[in-house]
Design a protein around this motif. Sequence first.
Motif, PDB file in Angstrom:
ATOM      1  N   TYR A  15       0.736  -1.187   0.047  1.00  0.00           N
ATOM      2  CA  TYR A  15       0.093  -0.144  -0.121  1.00  0.00           C
ATOM      3  C   TYR A  15       0.375   0.677  -0.211  1.00  0.00           C
ATOM      4  CZ  TYR A  15      -4.665  -2.813   1.807  1.00  0.00           C
ATOM      5  OH  TYR A  15      -5.058  -4.302   1.728  1.00  0.00           O
ATOM      6  N   LEU A  16      -0.075   2.244  -1.079  1.00  0.00           N
ATOM      7  CA  LEU A  16       1.512   3.611  -0.604  1.00  0.00           C
ATOM      8  C   LEU A  16       0.662   4.165  -0.072  1.00  0.00           C
ATOM      9  CD1 LEU A  16       3.426   5.482  -1.461  1.00  0.00           C
ATOM     10  CD2 LEU A  16       1.535   5.719  -3.378  1.00  0.00           C
ATOM     11  N   LEU A  17       0.698   4.760   1.345  1.00  0.00           N
ATOM     12  CA  LEU A  17       0.163   5.255   2.339  1.00  0.00           C
ATOM     13  C   LEU A  17       0.293   6.492   2.288  1.00  0.00           C
ATOM     14  CD1 LEU A  17       0.456   2.153   3.812  1.00  0.00           C
ATOM     15  CD2 LEU A  17      -1.555   3.464   4.383  1.00  0.00           C
ATOM     16  N   VAL A  18      -0.374   7.636   2.653  1.00  0.00           N
ATOM     17  CA  VAL A  18      -0.134   8.702   3.497  1.00  0.00           C
ATOM     18  C   VAL A  18      -1.256  10.021   4.871  1.00  0.00           C
ATOM     19  CG1 VAL A  18       0.441  10.334   0.559  1.00  0.00           C
ATOM     20  CG2 VAL A  18      -2.516  10.316   1.822  1.00  0.00           C
ATOM     21  N   PRO A  19      -0.535  10.477   5.651  1.00  0.00           N
ATOM     22  CA  PRO A  19      -0.514  10.892   6.595  1.00  0.00           C
ATOM     23  C   PRO A  19      -1.760  11.399   6.677  1.00  0.00           C
ATOM     24  CG  PRO A  19       1.211  11.611   5.850  1.00  0.00           C
ATOM     25  CD  PRO A  19       1.060  10.909   5.264  1.00  0.00           C
ATOM     26  N   PRO A  20      -3.283  10.859   8.448  1.00  0.00           N
ATOM     27  CA  PRO A  20      -3.525  12.054   7.753  1.00  0.00           C
ATOM     28  C   PRO A  20      -4.188  14.406   7.442  1.00  0.00           C
ATOM     29  CG  PRO A  20      -3.130  11.517  10.323  1.00  0.00           C
ATOM     30  CD  PRO A  20      -2.452  10.038   8.929  1.00  0.00           C
ATOM     31  N   ILE A  21      -5.023  14.303   7.081  1.00  0.00           N
ATOM     32  CA  ILE A  21      -4.644  15.618   7.412  1.00  0.00           C
ATOM     33  C   ILE A  21      -6.140  16.258   8.572  1.00  0.00           C
ATOM     34  CG2 ILE A  21      -4.901  17.944   5.981  1.00  0.00           C
ATOM     35  CD1 ILE A  21      -4.751  16.261   4.182  1.00  0.00           C
ATOM     36  N   ASN A  22      -5.745  17.534   8.924  1.00  0.00           N
ATOM     37  CA  ASN A  22      -5.856  18.320  10.629  1.00  0.00           C
ATOM     38  C   ASN A  22      -6.205  19.130   9.215  1.00  0.00           C
ATOM     39  OD1 ASN A  22      -7.717  20.199  11.964  1.00  0.00           O
ATOM     40  ND2 ASN A  22      -6.158  19.074  13.312  1.00  0.00           N
ATOM     41  N   HIS A  23      -7.649  19.135   8.588  1.00  0.00           N
ATOM     42  CA  HIS A  23      -7.569  20.399   7.366  1.00  0.00           C
ATOM     43  C   HIS A  23      -8.650  21.782   8.182  1.00  0.00           C
ATOM     44  CE1 HIS A  23      -8.695  18.035   4.214  1.00  0.00           C
ATOM     45  NE2 HIS A  23      -8.677  16.934   5.209  1.00  0.00           N
ATOM     46  N   ASN A  24      -8.355  21.864   9.447  1.00  0.00           N
ATOM     47  CA  ASN A  24      -9.235  22.618  11.049  1.00  0.00           C
ATOM     48  C   ASN A  24      -7.218  23.705  10.808  1.00  0.00           C
ATOM     49  OD1 ASN A  24     -11.330  22.600  10.975  1.00  0.00           O
ATOM     50  ND2 ASN A  24     -11.039  21.233  13.038  1.00  0.00           N
ATOM     51  N   SER A  30       2.015  13.119  10.512  1.00  0.00           N
ATOM     52  CA  SER A  30       3.392  11.945   9.937  1.00  0.00           C
ATOM     53  C   SER A  30       3.326  10.870  11.515  1.00  0.00           C
ATOM     54  CB  SER A  30       4.217  12.189   9.650  1.00  0.00           C
ATOM     55  OG  SER A  30       5.010  13.306   9.586  1.00  0.00           O
ATOM     56  N   LYS A  31       2.984  11.696  12.731  1.00  0.00           N
ATOM     57  CA  LYS A  31       3.024  10.904  13.554  1.00  0.00           C
ATOM     58  C   LYS A  31       2.405   9.490  14.343  1.00  0.00           C
ATOM     59  CE  LYS A  31       6.873  13.434  15.058  1.00  0.00           C
ATOM     60  NZ  LYS A  31       7.831  13.888  16.513  1.00  0.00           N
ATOM     61  N   ALA A  32       1.294   9.875  13.577  1.00  0.00           N
ATOM     62  CA  ALA A  32      -0.196   9.270  13.689  1.00  0.00           C
ATOM     63  C   ALA A  32      -0.569   7.611  12.803  1.00  0.00           C
ATOM     64  CB  ALA A  32      -1.671   9.505  13.421  1.00  0.00           C
ATOM     65  N   PRO A  33      -0.778   7.033  14.242  1.00  0.00           N
ATOM     66  CA  PRO A  33      -0.367   5.786  14.054  1.00  0.00           C
ATOM     67  C   PRO A  33      -1.095   5.555  12.539  1.00  0.00           C
ATOM     68  CG  PRO A  33      -2.474   6.043  15.480  1.00  0.00           C
ATOM     69  CD  PRO A  33      -1.674   7.236  14.774  1.00  0.00           C
ATOM     70  N   ILE A  34      -0.147   4.184  12.040  1.00  0.00           N
ATOM     71  CA  ILE A  34      -0.953   3.915  10.501  1.00  0.00           C
ATOM     72  C   ILE A  34      -1.994   3.410  10.201  1.00  0.00           C
ATOM     73  CG2 ILE A  34      -0.491   2.071   8.900  1.00  0.00           C
ATOM     74  CD1 ILE A  34       2.461   3.855   9.131  1.00  0.00           C
ATOM     75  N   THR A  35      -2.426   3.367  11.317  1.00  0.00           N
ATOM     76  CA  THR A  35      -4.351   2.557  11.177  1.00  0.00           C
ATOM     77  C   THR A  35      -4.775   3.906  10.941  1.00  0.00           C
ATOM     78  OG1 THR A  35      -4.375   2.776  13.501  1.00  0.00           O
ATOM     79  CG2 THR A  35      -4.081   0.829  12.124  1.00  0.00           C
ATOM     80  N   ALA A  36      -4.553   5.115  11.059  1.00  0.00           N
ATOM     81  CA  ALA A  36      -5.308   6.275  10.822  1.00  0.00           C
ATOM     82  C   ALA A  36      -4.491   6.984   8.930  1.00  0.00           C
ATOM     83  CB  ALA A  36      -4.463   7.550  11.822  1.00  0.00           C
ATOM     84  N   TRP A  37      -4.120   6.172   8.355  1.00  0.00           N
ATOM     85  CA  TRP A  37      -2.867   6.481   7.789  1.00  0.00           C
ATOM     86  C   TRP A  37      -4.170   6.440   6.275  1.00  0.00           C
ATOM     87  CZ3 TRP A  37       2.196   7.456   6.315  1.00  0.00           C
ATOM     88  CH2 TRP A  37       2.762   8.503   7.075  1.00  0.00           C
ATOM     89  N   THR A  38      -4.057   7.002   5.081  1.00  0.00           N
ATOM     90  CA  THR A  38      -4.984   7.056   4.436  1.00  0.00           C
ATOM     91  C   THR A  38      -4.635   5.918   3.250  1.00  0.00           C
ATOM     92  OG1 THR A  38      -6.556   9.147   4.728  1.00  0.00           O
ATOM     93  CG2 THR A  38      -6.250   7.647   2.536  1.00  0.00           C
ATOM     94  N   VAL A  39      -4.943   4.950   2.171  1.00  0.00           N
ATOM     95  CA  VAL A  39      -4.328   4.231   1.376  1.00  0.00           C
ATOM     96  C   VAL A  39      -4.499   5.797   0.305  1.00  0.00           C
ATOM     97  CG1 VAL A  39      -4.231   2.215  -0.300  1.00  0.00           C
ATOM     98  CG2 VAL A  39      -4.096   1.902   2.673  1.00  0.00           C
ATOM     99  N   LEU A  40      -3.251   5.583  -0.381  1.00  0.00           N
ATOM    100  CA  LEU A  40      -3.979   6.442  -2.279  1.00  0.00           C
ATOM    101  C   LEU A  40      -3.495   5.043  -3.329  1.00  0.00           C
ATOM    102  CD1 LEU A  40      -1.156   9.431  -2.219  1.00  0.00           C
ATOM    103  CD2 LEU A  40      -3.334   9.064  -2.528  1.00  0.00           C
ATOM    104  N   ASN A  41      -3.028   4.033  -3.186  1.00  0.00           N
ATOM    105  CA  ASN A  41      -3.141   3.346  -4.171  1.00  0.00           C
ATOM    106  C   ASN A  41      -2.054   1.889  -3.224  1.00  0.00           C
ATOM    107  OD1 ASN A  41      -3.363   1.832  -6.717  1.00  0.00           O
ATOM    108  ND2 ASN A  41      -2.492   3.742  -7.903  1.00  0.00           N
ATOM    109  N   LYS A  42      -2.632   0.606  -4.460  1.00  0.00           N
ATOM    110  CA  LYS A  42      -2.124  -0.445  -4.087  1.00  0.00           C
ATOM    111  C   LYS A  42      -1.588  -1.069  -5.126  1.00  0.00           C
ATOM    112  CE  LYS A  42      -3.490  -4.857  -2.160  1.00  0.00           C
ATOM    113  NZ  LYS A  42      -4.240  -6.129  -1.933  1.00  0.00           N
ATOM    114  N   PHE A  43      -0.273  -1.803  -4.833  1.00  0.00           N
ATOM    115  CA  PHE A  43       1.013  -2.155  -5.799  1.00  0.00           C
ATOM    116  C   PHE A  43       1.241  -3.637  -5.720  1.00  0.00           C
ATOM    117  CE2 PHE A  43       1.621   2.303  -5.944  1.00  0.00           C
ATOM    118  CZ  PHE A  43       1.715   2.039  -6.756  1.00  0.00           C
ATOM    119  N   GLY A  44       1.779  -4.448  -6.349  1.00  0.00           N
ATOM    120  CA  GLY A  44       1.808  -6.054  -6.438  1.00  0.00           C
ATOM    121  C   GLY A  44       2.853  -6.230  -5.500  1.00  0.00           C
ATOM    122  N   THR A  45       4.611  -5.136  -5.802  1.00  0.00           N
ATOM    123  CA  THR A  45       5.707  -5.170  -5.093  1.00  0.00           C
ATOM    124  C   THR A  45       5.558  -4.351  -4.891  1.00  0.00           C
ATOM    125  OG1 THR A  45       6.403  -4.176  -7.074  1.00  0.00           O
ATOM    126  CG2 THR A  45       5.994  -6.837  -6.764  1.00  0.00           C
TER     127      THR A  45
END
Length: 104
Positions: A15-24, A30-45
């Motif tokens: 998974y290509l992940l990006v950290p969460p954004i506080n829009h306010n 970037s220190k948020a746990p991976i479980t809070a990140w968002t997937v941009l794309n998925k790759f095979g390798t």
Amino acid sequence: MNIRHAGALALVGWYLLVPPINHNTKSIDSKAPITAWTVLNKFGTDKECKKGMSDHDALIEEVSESGYAREGKLQTELLSKAQCIDENDHRFKGWEGAFIGRIR
């Protein structure tokens, strides 16, 4: 390597992940746990994921079109923090993240 190991390796994705954004505050956590990140794309390798991560124009288009990050400065910072993570990484246990981009 035996056939069972080859089969197990074929199931691994990245998974290509990006950290969460506080829009306010327009800041990235970037220190948020991976479980809070968002997937941009998925790759095979891992190699494909890292290649996809280097295509900044396509990634900026994805985060902009999805509405995840529309401001240029925020997009640049977001992509500088992106990570490729094995889908079997133990940090995904209990993941309730979101998907944007091509794999919506």
